[in-house]
Design a protein around this motif. Structure first.
Motif, PDB file in Angstrom:
ATOM      1  N   LEU A 147      14.797  12.336 -43.596  1.00 53.04           N
ATOM      2  CA  LEU A 147      14.893  10.898 -43.371  1.00 53.04           C
ATOM      3  C   LEU A 147      14.039  10.160 -44.403  1.00 53.04           C
ATOM      4  O   LEU A 147      12.896  10.540 -44.662  1.00 53.04           O
ATOM      5  N   TYR A 148      14.606   9.096 -44.981  1.00 50.30           N
ATOM      6  CA  TYR A 148      13.981   8.383 -46.094  1.00 50.30           C
ATOM      7  C   TYR A 148      13.610   6.981 -45.653  1.00 50.30           C
ATOM      8  O   TYR A 148      14.478   6.193 -45.256  1.00 50.30           O
ATOM      9  N   LEU A 149      12.329   6.629 -45.701  1.00 51.71           N
ATOM     10  CA  LEU A 149      11.911   5.260 -45.394  1.00 51.71           C
ATOM     11  C   LEU A 149      12.300   4.375 -46.581  1.00 51.71           C
ATOM     12  O   LEU A 149      11.883   4.622 -47.713  1.00 51.71           O
ATOM     13  N   PHE A 150      13.108   3.335 -46.285  1.00 53.47           N
ATOM     14  CA  PHE A 150      13.669   2.487 -47.348  1.00 53.47           C
ATOM     15  C   PHE A 150      13.737   1.075 -46.780  1.00 53.47           C
ATOM     16  O   PHE A 150      14.753   0.668 -46.236  1.00 53.47           O
ATOM     17  N   ASP A 151      12.643   0.324 -46.900  1.00 55.71           N
ATOM     18  CA  ASP A 151      12.523  -0.947 -46.190  1.00 55.71           C
ATOM     19  C   ASP A 151      12.541  -2.124 -47.165  1.00 55.71           C
ATOM     20  O   ASP A 151      11.735  -2.190 -48.102  1.00 55.71           O
ATOM     21  N   LYS A 152      13.443  -3.081 -46.907  1.00 56.74           N
ATOM     22  CA  LYS A 152      13.605  -4.240 -47.791  1.00 56.74           C
ATOM     23  C   LYS A 152      12.744  -5.424 -47.367  1.00 56.74           C
ATOM     24  O   LYS A 152      12.652  -6.414 -48.098  1.00 56.74           O
ATOM     25  N   GLU A 153      12.119  -5.353 -46.202  1.00 54.29           N
ATOM     26  CA  GLU A 153      11.327  -6.471 -45.693  1.00 54.29           C
ATOM     27  C   GLU A 153       9.828  -6.157 -45.694  1.00 54.29           C
ATOM     28  O   GLU A 153       9.048  -6.809 -45.008  1.00 54.29           O
ATOM     29  N   PHE A 154       9.438  -5.163 -46.478  1.00 54.71           N
ATOM     30  CA  PHE A 154       8.058  -4.692 -46.450  1.00 54.71           C
ATOM     31  C   PHE A 154       7.062  -5.752 -46.904  1.00 54.71           C
ATOM     32  O   PHE A 154       5.917  -5.775 -46.439  1.00 54.71           O
ATOM     33  N   VAL A 155       7.471  -6.651 -47.803  1.00 53.77           N
ATOM     34  CA  VAL A 155       6.536  -7.658 -48.315  1.00 53.77           C
ATOM     35  C   VAL A 155       6.044  -8.549 -47.180  1.00 53.77           C
ATOM     36  O   VAL A 155       4.838  -8.780 -47.020  1.00 53.77           O
TER      37      VAL A 155
ATOM     38  N   GLY B   1      17.479 -18.248 -55.535  1.00 53.70           N
ATOM     39  CA  GLY B   1      16.383 -18.467 -54.596  1.00 53.70           C
ATOM     40  C   GLY B   1      16.493 -17.562 -53.386  1.00 53.70           C
ATOM     41  O   GLY B   1      16.706 -16.354 -53.508  1.00 53.70           O
ATOM     42  N   ASN B   2      16.386 -18.147 -52.203  1.00 59.86           N
ATOM     43  CA  ASN B   2      16.449 -17.375 -50.967  1.00 59.86           C
ATOM     44  C   ASN B   2      17.849 -16.868 -50.645  1.00 59.86           C
ATOM     45  O   ASN B   2      18.026 -16.081 -49.701  1.00 59.86           O
ATOM     46  N   ASP B   3      18.852 -17.324 -51.405  1.00 59.62           N
ATOM     47  CA  ASP B   3      20.224 -16.873 -51.168  1.00 59.62           C
ATOM     48  C   ASP B   3      20.574 -15.623 -51.970  1.00 59.62           C
ATOM     49  O   ASP B   3      21.694 -15.120 -51.871  1.00 59.62           O
ATOM     50  N   ARG B   4      19.634 -15.128 -52.757  1.00 57.51           N
ATOM     51  CA  ARG B   4      19.920 -13.952 -53.571  1.00 57.51           C
ATOM     52  C   ARG B   4      20.091 -12.722 -52.675  1.00 57.51           C
ATOM     53  O   ARG B   4      19.591 -12.688 -51.538  1.00 57.51           O
ATOM     54  N   PRO B   5      20.771 -11.687 -53.143  1.00 47.80           N
ATOM     55  CA  PRO B   5      20.913 -10.474 -52.329  1.00 47.80           C
ATOM     56  C   PRO B   5      19.604  -9.700 -52.259  1.00 47.80           C
ATOM     57  O   PRO B   5      18.639 -10.002 -52.979  1.00 47.80           O
ATOM     58  N   ASP B   6      19.559  -8.707 -51.380  1.00 47.62           N
ATOM     59  CA  ASP B   6      18.373  -7.858 -51.255  1.00 47.62           C
ATOM     60  C   ASP B   6      17.982  -7.329 -52.625  1.00 47.62           C
ATOM     61  O   ASP B   6      18.832  -6.931 -53.417  1.00 47.62           O
ATOM     62  N   ARG B   7      16.671  -7.308 -52.892  1.00 43.61           N
ATOM     63  CA  ARG B   7      16.271  -6.926 -54.252  1.00 43.61           C
ATOM     64  C   ARG B   7      15.087  -5.981 -54.331  1.00 43.61           C
ATOM     65  O   ARG B   7      14.893  -5.304 -55.320  1.00 43.61           O
ATOM     66  N   GLN B   8      14.239  -5.888 -53.297  1.00 40.66           N
ATOM     67  CA  GLN B   8      13.029  -5.082 -53.413  1.00 40.66           C
ATOM     68  C   GLN B   8      12.832  -4.225 -52.170  1.00 40.66           C
ATOM     69  O   GLN B   8      13.112  -4.659 -51.058  1.00 40.66           O
ATOM     70  N   TRP B   9      12.380  -3.004 -52.403  1.00 40.40           N
ATOM     71  CA  TRP B   9      12.240  -2.044 -51.318  1.00 40.40           C
ATOM     72  C   TRP B   9      10.958  -1.234 -51.469  1.00 40.40           C
ATOM     73  O   TRP B   9      10.540  -0.899 -52.589  1.00 40.40           O
ATOM     74  N   LEU B  10      10.366  -0.918 -50.320  1.00 44.91           N
ATOM     75  CA  LEU B  10       9.321   0.098 -50.241  1.00 44.91           C
ATOM     76  C   LEU B  10      10.013   1.416 -49.918  1.00 44.91           C
ATOM     77  O   LEU B  10      10.846   1.476 -49.006  1.00 44.91           O
ATOM     78  N   ILE B  11       9.697   2.472 -50.679  1.00 45.91           N
ATOM     79  CA  ILE B  11      10.324   3.775 -50.478  1.00 45.91           C
ATOM     80  C   ILE B  11       9.234   4.804 -50.229  1.00 45.91           C
ATOM     81  O   ILE B  11       8.344   4.996 -51.056  1.00 45.91           O
ATOM     82  N   ILE B  12       9.316   5.475 -49.085  1.00 47.09           N
ATOM     83  CA  ILE B  12       8.366   6.533 -48.759  1.00 47.09           C
ATOM     84  C   ILE B  12       9.158   7.722 -48.230  1.00 47.09           C
ATOM     85  O   ILE B  12      10.112   7.544 -47.459  1.00 47.09           O
ATOM     86  N   GLY B  13       8.780   8.911 -48.648  1.00 40.73           N
ATOM     87  CA  GLY B  13       9.506  10.070 -48.152  1.00 40.73           C
ATOM     88  C   GLY B  13       8.768  11.360 -48.422  1.00 40.73           C
ATOM     89  O   GLY B  13       7.928  11.445 -49.323  1.00 40.73           O
TER      90      GLY B  13
END
Length: 493
Positions: free
Chosen positions: A231-239, A272-284
């Motif tokens: 299982l791969y931690l892949f979170d786009k809301e980490f900030v 701006g805030n309408d852009r698609p997902d762009r950043q992720w924290l990845i832990i594994g």
């Protein structure tokens, strides 16, 4: 006669014997099916009429059973006990209806049933022979190091200390490379590890594929699992979850990290805030990663390793080149089929991939950052437990590709909020307001490409014009599709 290990050392391909060195015995004693040829006993004979069914089909049928039924079937004989202990069955049950409270107990079955190790029954299934049961265990324990070592010089990913924005735009926007210095300036590089994140974020929920777990639970999983595809931690809301500040340190005091200057230009920022997902924290954990894919919306990306190391193998995307070995793509490239696990691909296709045109590979170590150009196929696997940050962006050189994707592959566009309708039109409007010259240049290039495709199609349908052909003037030369008995040709678009 020379020693066989000496001969193996001269092979040009990965030595699979080295990958097998550290593989323990199957916990139930299950062996590969070939061993049945010399066995005096085979537990599979106890399953009756179902013995006529291939093992793979038995496992598919078991996917329709609930927890109670799996347990009851597993009590009928040792063979079914082994089949019903398949981890993927229990992982599916867990994800479908996760317990409200649970403790990770080393396997999906033990966790779902809340069984401490002392309560897990020990069975001797050493007379059961099944590739379907043994192969996932084998793939979960092969050594990754042989696949990531002895990289041919022609395949090596270029390594550079740093790049300016101008150098990137002029020479490097279409090429994968590794930068060795920028990440070492980030505060998170000096501050983050699993141990330092646990006290502050142990109860923070992070997304790990199909589950949302407290970070503390995921760390327990990282340290104690035997999954073929961890299982791969892949979170786009980490900030926001971690309360981080992101941006250049001269603009944002107390910032945690910032993109290197060469990756600073990102045309998706106009949304701006309408852009698609762009950043992720990845832990594994070691062995976790991503099978072959391209990044979404024709974006480029950077991937920075904070802790650990990652092995990358990459291929350019081109109409003239096939996808990587073992990867099969639908005609519109909306569906990608490949081996289910990274280890399975490495075992079956890695040697061929190294000899394939365009292949490049390398290890991105702790404190380094890798560039993935738009459209490149890539597979990545953690060689050790790792923490990384990644971000997608549209540089000037790939604006045309992004516009083409948003316009002509609208059904494959991803990452936008549901209330952002028609991303292509919205992006064009924002670019027109902020970067009209860059937009116009990209649209002109798109138009040329479209005209080129049309000319190519016309040549296929009508044939190339030939001034020496007497039929050219009357328009009857070349090839066309025709139906019926009249003198006209019905063209098929």
């Amino acid at each position: 006669m020379p020693d066989i290990t000496t001969l193996d050392s001269h092979r040009d391909t990965v030595d699979e014997s080295a990958a097998r060195d550290a593989i323990p015995g199957h916990p139930l004693g299950v062996k590969p099916s070939g061993n049945a040829l010399f066995a005096a006993e085979n537990l599979r004979s106890a399953i009756g009429t179902l013995g006529l069914v291939p093992d793979e089909l038995i496992l598919i049928l078991l996917e329709f059973l609930d927890c109670r039924s799996l347990l009851q079937l597993g009590q009928t004989c040792k063979a079914f006990a082994a089949f019903t202990r398949t981890e993927d069955l229990w992982k599916t049950l867990f994800i479908r209806s996760p317990p409200a409270m649970f403790t990770w107990r080393g396997t999906w079955r033990a966790t779902y049933l809340n069984l401490p190790q002392s309560k897990v029954a020990s069975l001797d299934c050493s007379s059961l022979f099944s590739d379907a049961l043994h192969r996932p265990f084998y793939c979960a324990h092969i050594s990754l190091e042989p696949f990531a070592s002895n990289i041919p010089a022609r395949n090596q990913i270029t390594r550079l200390p740093n790049l300016s924005a101008e150098e990137f735009q002029e020479e490097w926007s279409d090429t994968p490379f590794i930068l060795t210095e920028p990440v070492k300036e980030w505060p998170v590089y000096h501050q983050w590890s699993v141990e330092t994140l646990l006290p502050k974020h142990g109860e923070t929920l992070f997304r790990a594929e199909a589950v949302d777990w407290p970070f503390r639970t995921y760390v327990d999983y990282m340290k104690n699992n035997s999954d073929e595809s961890p299982l791969y931690l892949f979170d786009k809301e980490f900030v926001s979850k971690m309360g981080l500040k992101v941006g250049p340190p001269n603009e944002e005091p107390g910032t945690a990290y910032w993109p290197p200057p060469c990756f600073g230009e990102d045309f998706f920022s106009v949304l701006g805030n309408d852009r698609p997902d762009r950043q992720w924290l990845i832990i594994g954990p070691k062995r976790s990663g991503s099978t072959f894919h391209k990044d979404p919306n024709a974006t480029s990306a950077w991937n920075a390793v904070i802790r650990g190391s990652k092995y990358w193998i990459m291929f350019p995307s081109s109409s003239k080149l096939p996808p990587p070995p073992g990867v099969y793509v639908s005609e519109d490239q909306s569906e990608v089929t490949s081996p289910l696990s990274i280890a399975e691909w490495l075992l079956g296709f890695h040697a061929e991939a190294r000899r394939t045109q365009g292949c490049i590979e390398g290890i991105c170590a702790e404190g380094e950052i890798l560039h993935v150009p738009s459209g490149w196929w890539h597979l990545v696997v953690n060689l050790e437990p790792a923490i990384a940050l990644t971000q997608n962006f549209i540089p000037r050189a790939h604006l045309t590709a992004a516009l083409d994707f948003l316009s002509n592959k609208a059904d494959q566009v991803s990452g936008f909020r549901k209330d952002v309708s028609n991303p292509y039109e919205r992006f064009v409007a924002k670019m027109q307001a902020s970067h009209p010259e860059s937009l116009q240049s990209a649209l002109d290039e798109l138009k040329k490409k479209a005209e080129g495709r049309k000319r190519k199609w016309d040549e296929i349908v009508h044939g190339k014009p030939d001034t020496n052909d007497a039929n050219t003037e009357s328009g009857t030369g070349g090839f066309s599709f025709g139906f019926g008995g009249d003198d006209s040709d019905a063209e098929i678009p």
